[in-house]
Design a protein around this motif. Structure first.
Motif, PDB file in Angstrom:
ATOM      1  N   HIS A 200      37.456  26.758  51.057  1.00  0.00           N
ATOM      2  CA  HIS A 200      36.898  28.108  51.031  1.00  0.00           C
ATOM      3  C   HIS A 200      36.952  28.695  49.627  1.00  0.00           C
ATOM      4  N   ALA A 201      37.760  28.066  48.746  1.00  0.00           N
ATOM      5  CA  ALA A 201      37.978  28.619  47.421  1.00  0.00           C
ATOM      6  C   ALA A 201      37.071  28.003  46.354  1.00  0.00           C
ATOM      7  N   GLU A 202      36.476  26.839  46.638  1.00  0.00           N
ATOM      8  CA  GLU A 202      35.652  26.171  45.638  1.00  0.00           C
ATOM      9  C   GLU A 202      34.469  25.500  46.321  1.00  0.00           C
ATOM     10  N   PHE A 230      32.647  39.625  37.379  1.00  0.00           N
ATOM     11  CA  PHE A 230      33.667  39.089  38.284  1.00  0.00           C
ATOM     12  C   PHE A 230      34.546  38.063  37.555  1.00  0.00           C
ATOM     13  N   GLN A 231      33.907  37.270  36.695  1.00  0.00           N
ATOM     14  CA  GLN A 231      34.660  36.247  35.965  1.00  0.00           C
ATOM     15  C   GLN A 231      35.618  36.892  34.961  1.00  0.00           C
ATOM     16  N   LYS A 232      35.170  37.921  34.274  1.00  0.00           N
ATOM     17  CA  LYS A 232      36.019  38.607  33.310  1.00  0.00           C
ATOM     18  C   LYS A 232      37.203  39.290  33.995  1.00  0.00           C
ATOM     19  N   ARG A 233      36.986  39.725  35.243  1.00  0.00           N
ATOM     20  CA  ARG A 233      38.059  40.370  36.002  1.00  0.00           C
ATOM     21  C   ARG A 233      38.927  39.349  36.742  1.00  0.00           C
ATOM     22  N   ASN A 234      38.658  38.080  36.479  1.00  0.00           N
ATOM     23  CA  ASN A 234      39.433  36.974  37.069  1.00  0.00           C
ATOM     24  C   ASN A 234      39.360  36.956  38.590  1.00  0.00           C
ATOM     25  N   LEU A 235      38.214  37.376  39.140  1.00  0.00           N
ATOM     26  CA  LEU A 235      37.990  37.279  40.582  1.00  0.00           C
ATOM     27  C   LEU A 235      37.418  35.912  40.948  1.00  0.00           C
ATOM     28  N   ILE A 236      36.569  35.378  40.074  1.00  0.00           N
ATOM     29  CA  ILE A 236      35.960  34.066  40.291  1.00  0.00           C
ATOM     30  C   ILE A 236      35.932  33.309  38.971  1.00  0.00           C
ATOM     31  N   ASP A 237      35.657  32.009  39.083  1.00  0.00           N
ATOM     32  CA  ASP A 237      35.349  31.180  37.920  1.00  0.00           C
ATOM     33  C   ASP A 237      34.026  30.497  38.235  1.00  0.00           C
ATOM     34  N   ALA A 238      32.988  30.814  37.514  1.00  0.00           N
ATOM     35  CA  ALA A 238      31.651  30.278  37.776  1.00  0.00           C
ATOM     36  C   ALA A 238      31.244  29.352  36.640  1.00  0.00           C
ATOM     37  N   GLN A 239      31.026  28.081  36.975  1.00  0.00           N
ATOM     38  CA  GLN A 239      30.549  27.088  36.025  1.00  0.00           C
ATOM     39  C   GLN A 239      29.248  26.511  36.565  1.00  0.00           C
ATOM     40  N   GLY A 240      28.126  27.120  36.197  1.00  0.00           N
ATOM     41  CA  GLY A 240      26.845  26.708  36.757  1.00  0.00           C
ATOM     42  C   GLY A 240      26.822  27.028  38.245  1.00  0.00           C
ATOM     43  N   LYS A 241      26.539  26.006  39.054  1.00  0.00           N
ATOM     44  CA  LYS A 241      26.496  26.198  40.508  1.00  0.00           C
ATOM     45  C   LYS A 241      27.871  26.077  41.164  1.00  0.00           C
ATOM     46  N   ILE A 243      31.288  27.365  42.065  1.00  0.00           N
ATOM     47  CA  ILE A 243      31.970  28.659  42.172  1.00  0.00           C
ATOM     48  C   ILE A 243      33.390  28.424  42.664  1.00  0.00           C
ATOM     49  N   ARG A 244      34.358  28.975  41.943  1.00  0.00           N
ATOM     50  CA  ARG A 244      35.753  28.932  42.393  1.00  0.00           C
ATOM     51  C   ARG A 244      36.238  30.361  42.557  1.00  0.00           C
ATOM     52  N   ILE A 245      36.651  30.696  43.770  1.00  0.00           N
ATOM     53  CA  ILE A 245      37.167  32.043  44.032  1.00  0.00           C
ATOM     54  C   ILE A 245      38.648  32.071  43.649  1.00  0.00           C
ATOM     55  N   VAL A 246      38.953  32.852  42.631  1.00  0.00           N
ATOM     56  CA  VAL A 246      40.319  32.937  42.115  1.00  0.00           C
ATOM     57  C   VAL A 246      41.138  33.981  42.877  1.00  0.00           C
ATOM     58  N   ASP A 247      40.513  35.110  43.188  1.00  0.00           N
ATOM     59  CA  ASP A 247      41.207  36.218  43.849  1.00  0.00           C
ATOM     60  C   ASP A 247      40.372  36.683  45.039  1.00  0.00           C
ATOM     61  N   ILE A 248      40.573  36.052  46.200  1.00  0.00           N
ATOM     62  CA  ILE A 248      39.746  36.374  47.366  1.00  0.00           C
ATOM     63  C   ILE A 248      40.035  37.773  47.873  1.00  0.00           C
ATOM     64  N   GLU A 249      41.280  38.226  47.786  1.00  0.00           N
ATOM     65  CA  GLU A 249      41.602  39.591  48.224  1.00  0.00           C
ATOM     66  C   GLU A 249      40.983  40.618  47.295  1.00  0.00           C
ATOM     67  N   GLY A 250      40.878  40.290  46.029  1.00  0.00           N
ATOM     68  CA  GLY A 250      40.220  41.182  45.085  1.00  0.00           C
ATOM     69  C   GLY A 250      38.740  41.344  45.404  1.00  0.00           C
ATOM     70  N   LEU A 251      38.105  40.238  45.791  1.00  0.00           N
ATOM     71  CA  LEU A 251      36.690  40.318  46.197  1.00  0.00           C
ATOM     72  C   LEU A 251      36.527  41.157  47.448  1.00  0.00           C
ATOM     73  N   ARG A 252      37.423  40.967  48.401  1.00  0.00           N
ATOM     74  CA  ARG A 252      37.348  41.720  49.647  1.00  0.00           C
ATOM     75  C   ARG A 252      37.557  43.208  49.426  1.00  0.00           C
ATOM     76  N   ALA A 253      38.314  43.552  48.393  1.00  0.00           N
ATOM     77  CA  ALA A 253      38.641  44.952  48.132  1.00  0.00           C
ATOM     78  C   ALA A 253      37.492  45.716  47.479  1.00  0.00           C
ATOM     79  N   LEU A 254      36.488  45.010  46.996  1.00  0.00           N
ATOM     80  CA  LEU A 254      35.378  45.691  46.308  1.00  0.00           C
ATOM     81  C   LEU A 254      34.588  46.559  47.266  1.00  0.00           C
TER      82      LEU A 254
END
Length: 254
Positions: A200-202, A230-241, A243-254
């Protein structure tokens, strides 16, 4: 590494032009009991005696290459489809030629329900990657539903799921900010991957940034800007296609 060898003489043979024609799309028989997505496709509680009936109903597994249409809007409706592997997008083309993405279908999900009402497909379905699709003739499926209550329940659930997904998408477009839309989309794909036994994270997001924008009702530039934020806020790491979710609770809180 191949070692150097003497050059062999060239042998010229007559080639039948027919042999140069593209090979037809490969279709193979399907076995639901051996499919990794059976926990998503097959009805819960389906009797073991009914499994061969379902397998006999699926006339083929069709290979659909990336960018190829499984069906187009306006095509006659004959079949329902289940994604065995890969992913597809559904879309509609406006009068001015613009494409509007209406959905993302992953392995284990159904396609073609849009054709039931009028016997004509309302949307197009296009492969986002090389995919394999199970084909279920709708008339034969209805006959099986009359014989097997669990199959009938499953078909009704598929229709209900599509209604719920469409209603949810209307809510996303009508009430969420652009940032919330992107976060909601990433969380949705994350959850659906987890249901399939994947991380679920990558995950590889097969949709392009442009397709994401079309689906979410925002521009390509806005999608790219939000993902970078989102990447600058360390919520995700996106390298092309990828996607790695770094902070899933942070995303949910948006």
């Amino acid at each position: 590494m191949l070692s150097p060898t003497a050059v062999s003489p060239v042998v010229v043979r007559h080639v039948n032009p027919a042999s140069l024609a593209p090979a037809p799309a490969r279709q193979t028989a399907a076995r639901c009991s051996a499919c990794a997505m059976r926990h998503l496709c097959m009805p819960q509680g389906l009797a073991s005696d009914d499994v061969p009936k379902l397998e006999a109903l699926i006339c083929s597994v069709r290979k659909v290459r990336r960018g190829e249409a499984l069906y187009r809007a306006g095509d006659h409706f004959d079949n329902l489809y289940a994604v065995r592997s890969g992913s597809l997008k559904t879309l509609i083309v406006h009068r001015d030629g613009r494409e509007q993405i209406t959905g993302l279908q992953l392995a284990g999900e159904a396609l073609g329900l849009d054709g039931i009402a009028t016997d004509i497909h309302a949307f197009s379905a296009v492969a986002l990657e090389d995919s394999s699709i199970c084909t279920l003739p709708y008339t034969a499926l209805k006959n099986l539903c009359r014989e097997t209550v669990t199959m009938q329940d499953r078909l009704h659930r598929l229709m209900g799921d599509q209604l719920n997904r469409e209603a949810s998408q209307m809510m996303v477009l009508g009430s969420l900010s652009a940032e919330e839309r992107v976060a909601n989309f990433l969380l949705d794909v994350s959850e659906r991957n987890w249901q399939r036994g994947y991380s679920h994270a990558e995950f590889h997001l097969r949709m392009s940034r442009e397709d994401m924008g079309s689906y979410l009702g925002i521009t390509l530039e806005t999608v790219s800007r939000i993902l970078s934020r989102f990447q600058k806020r360390n919520l995700i790491d996106a390298q092309g296609k990828l996607i790695r979710i770094v902070d899933i609770e942070g995303l949910r809180a948006l």
